[in-house]
Scaffold this active site. Structure first.
Site: not given
Lengths: 502, 250
Positions: A44, A47, A49, A115, A230, A276, A333, A357, A368, A373-374
């Site tokens: 966490t 992160a 992002g 994003e 990533h 990506r 990632h 996760e 994803r 994710s958060l």
């Protein structure tokens, strides 16, 4: 004989999901949080992002839902995604109220960024690229100020205690002491698997423990073949690696192979701005001929102001990106699969929950969406905390076991084994997979496990989780989302909507 | 740890994405093809740089006017629409057929063969977007992973008139196929069966199992599609088409 601790709720892990669960559950009962290192060691905090939530004018949960389902490549769970996008905005606002210093526009509204693959601006950030750290700081403060949350740092959970088919707690090594933690409900929030790969952006604690522990407890796991990579981490001997954001490529930086040739123009119409997975596979292929570099010299004098964080990261490693090429590599990632849970976070084992996760809630499907994710950690941790309140106390405590914490007999051999796992997973079960490579990988993992020294509990978790990934990747004879098989490069209709469960 | 045991499930709550989402998902899937290197440099390396079409015309509606039948074959009316894209009949290589190759971006395909017929090609239970051209005497179809400028050719198929350097093509017997390339690796699909070869990675042959008249007899495939022995197929079974496909040998 082991010591014994009794608590109402046990939370294993201290990332966003574990901390949020502990905070919210502690409003009603005592909670014990265990963490392998310290409260501050989790993915966490890494992160860069943000948190995606439909908070802006013109945005809606429905739009966010569509973007999330699209990224999931026909494997996402529609109901879980609906939960994620409809409850997400409330969780973000709640965290803001709790003290998270999110970036705001002059109007006082959230300053929303955009994003890849999001159809509109919906990413909440904190201090630019420090969102994860701010979320962690806020939740740690809430947990620490609660009198009903106890924290055991440097505590390794070895296995779950299963009694009469229910999870009644965990066996743990608390600073080396054998300890049985008995709880009415246990929450796995142990994070991801990045450390199973040679190159990763995940912290060193992300060794896939929760997946192996849950598997040994007969909890159902699914979608283990879906790992997100990533494309551009800073290629240094460090572990974990530092991310070089896509934004640098967005400013015109180009990728060069070992011969100094720009190669993405031959791979994709969008060249360096291709998706990506395309960029990651192209770099992975070029790495067979040598180091791959990011040429961002054209940003020039604007570097320190345009990308201050990345500039500092490079400078600290002796790289001046204004004048020099930046060595880059793809890196593991995020894990999309994990312990299968329902919408309340319940696993297939009674009294065992999972979130974050390590859980497979269904929101990510095969891939994803950025900054989900958060959000997933917050939304499903809240649901776990609420559901646990209804959990009746254990009718009786299980008999005390007779066991000891295994003593690591050869630390060097364990470290060698971990390096071998990382190497073989990167080579064969990483960005581009084939049946032949995956079979070699599984055979090598078997050999590594056979030679593990006594007491190498973390490395045993690594090899067991790695095998689940490799076996699932071998079984899924198609390419979809984060899973790419160069021998089956197309998605196949026969696999649409199908999951491999363990 | 005991060997993991698995099961494949379709969860009730798992759904397909809806309209827009599905298109984006297809595009994302298609992205997975682009970086695959073309392995047979004998043909790939000699290609001149291709022109590039930046505007991709819309695909025709999925109607019988622009679709193969459900054995994958071309009705006469559709066949008549297929334009020529060169006078020379190509040799089927494991990585390409003439100027078309797996992994080729759609804008380059349409740059090479500007009038290529865009159509829907039936393959094992669904229609795939595809383009068709005549190359000399050969009828060649390129199955596409999607219909946008970001999508690539997933497979190039010699429907008729083209053969490999070893003389294998549509209509070849299974004995000829085995003599040329050795024992195959079978790929049993829903209603089709394909043969791939370790000696020719990338090359795939679709089998027309006698006595059915097409390559997509579900009953015949279920009956004969397992095993690794040509002798199990009834006499008269032949190569329906032969194709260059990314990673087909795996």
């Amino acid at each position: 004989m082991p010591e014994r601790i009794r608590t109402r709720f046990l939370v294993v892990g201290s990332g966003v999901a574990g901390l949020h669960t502990a905070w919210r559950a502690s409003e009603h009962a005592d909670v014990l949080v265990t963490t392998k290192r310290t409260l501050f060691d989790s993915a966490t905090a890494y992160a860069q992002g943000g948190i995606a939530a439909a908070l802006g004018a013109g945005d809606s949960p429905e739009l966010h839902r569509r973007d999330t389902l699209a990224a999931g490549a026909a494997l996402a769970d529609s109901e879980a995604v609906t939960v994620l996008v409809t409850e997400g905005p409330a969780r973000v606002k709640e965290l803001h109220t709790a003290g998270a210093d999110f970036d705001l526009a002059p109007s006082g509204d959230f300053k929303l960024g955009r994003e890849a693959a999001h159809s509109t601006n919906r990413i909440v950030h904190a201090h630019g690229d420090q969102t994860g750290a701010e979320v962690a700081r806020t939740l740690i403060a809430k947990v620490q100020e609660s009198e009903r949350v106890s924290v055991l740092e440097r505590t390794r959970v070895l296995d779950l205690i299963i009694d009469d088919g229910r999870c009644v707690g965990a066996r743990a090594s608390v600073a080396g002491r054998a300890t049985e933690i008995i709880a009415d409900a246990t929450v796995l929030a142990t994070g991801g698997i990045g450390q199973l790969y040679r190159y990763t952006t995940n912290p060193v604690v992300a060794t896939g423990d929760g997946f192996a522990i849950a598997h040994r407890a007969d909890a159902t796991l699914s979608d283990m073949e879906f790992v997100q990579f990533h494309p551009t981490a800073l290629d240094t001997p460090e572990n974990p690696l530092q991310l070089i954001s896509e934004a640098v490529r967005g400013e015109g930086a180009t990728l060069l192979n070992a011969a100094g040739e720009r190669f993405m123009t031959k791979r994709h119409k969008l060249a360096e701005l291709a998706p990506r997975d395309v960029v990651a596979r192209a770099i992975f292929a070029e790495q067979k001929r040598g180091t791959v570099f990011l040429d961002a010299r054209k940003i020039g004098k604007a570097w320190p102001t345009r990308f201050p964080g990345i500039f500092a990261i490079c400078e600290a490693r002796g790289i001046d990106p204004r004048k020099q090429l930046i060595p880059v590599t793809p890196a593991a990632h995020y894990m999309m699969g994990g312990v299968v849970t329902d919408l309340a976070g319940r696993s297939s084992v009674p009294r065992l929950y999972a979130c974050g996760e390590v859980a497979r809630t269904g929101v990510h499907g095969a891939n994803r969406l950025a900054s989900n994710s958060l959000l997933e950690g917050l939304v499903f941790a809240e649901r776990v905390a609420r559901d646990m309140q209804e959990m009746k106390p254990l009718p009786n405590e299980p008999a005390r076991g007779n066991w000891r914490v295994p003593v690591l007999s050869d630390r060097g051999a364990a470290q060698v084994a971990a390096d071998q796992i990382r190497a073989v997973m990167w080579q064969y079960a990483g960005i581009s997979r084939t049946a032949r490579g995956l079979r070699s990988c599984i055979a090598r993992l078997d050999q590594i496990e056979d030679r593990l020294p006594e007491g190498a509990t973390e490395e045993r978790n690594m090899v067991q989780t790695a095998r689940l990934i490799a076996e699932a990747a071998l079984l899924r004879k198609e390419s979809r989302g984060g899973h790419y098989r160069s021998d089956f490069p197309r998605a196949r209709s026969a696999w649409r909507g199908r999951h491999i469960e363990w | 740890m005991a060997r993991p045991s698995h099961r494949v499930v379709s969860r009730r709550r798992s759904v397909r994405p809806d309209g827009l989402a599905l298109l984006l998902a297809l595009a994302a899937i298609a992205c997975g093809h682009r970086e695959k290197a073309v392995s047979d440099t004998a043909t790939a390396g000699s290609r001149a740089p291709s022109p590039y079409v930046s505007e991709i015309p819309a695909w025709p509606a999925d109607t019988s006017d622009f679709a193969t039948d459900r054995t994958g074959r071309f009705p006469a009316a559709l066949r008549a629409k297929v334009p020529s894209c060169g006078a020379a009949t190509p040799v089927v290589a494991r990585d390409s057929i003439g100027p078309l190759y797996p992994g080729q971006p759609l804008p380059i395909v349409l740059g090479v063969c500007r009038n290529a017929l865009r159509l829907w090609h039936w393959d094992d239970g669904s229609y795939l977007p595809a383009i068709a051209v005549k190359l000399g005497d050969a009828l060649v179809v390129a199955d596409m992973a999607g219909m946008t400028a970001d999508d690539v050719v997933s497979r190039v198929i010699a429907i008729e008139g083209a053969r490999t350097a070893e003389g294998i093509g549509p209509g070849s017997s299974l004995a000829e196929l085995q003599r040329a390339y050795g024992a195959p690796t079978w790929r049993r699909n829903q209603c089709t069966v394909d043969a791939a070869f370790e000696s020719r990675p990338g090359l795939v042959a679709r089998i027309a199992v006698a006595p059915s008249t097409g390559a997509a007899s579900c009953a015949d495939v279920r009956r004969y599609g397992d095993g690794n022995d040509f002798s199990r197929f009834p006499p008269g079974s032949r190569v329906e088409w032969i194709a260059a496909e990314l990673g087909a040998a795996g």
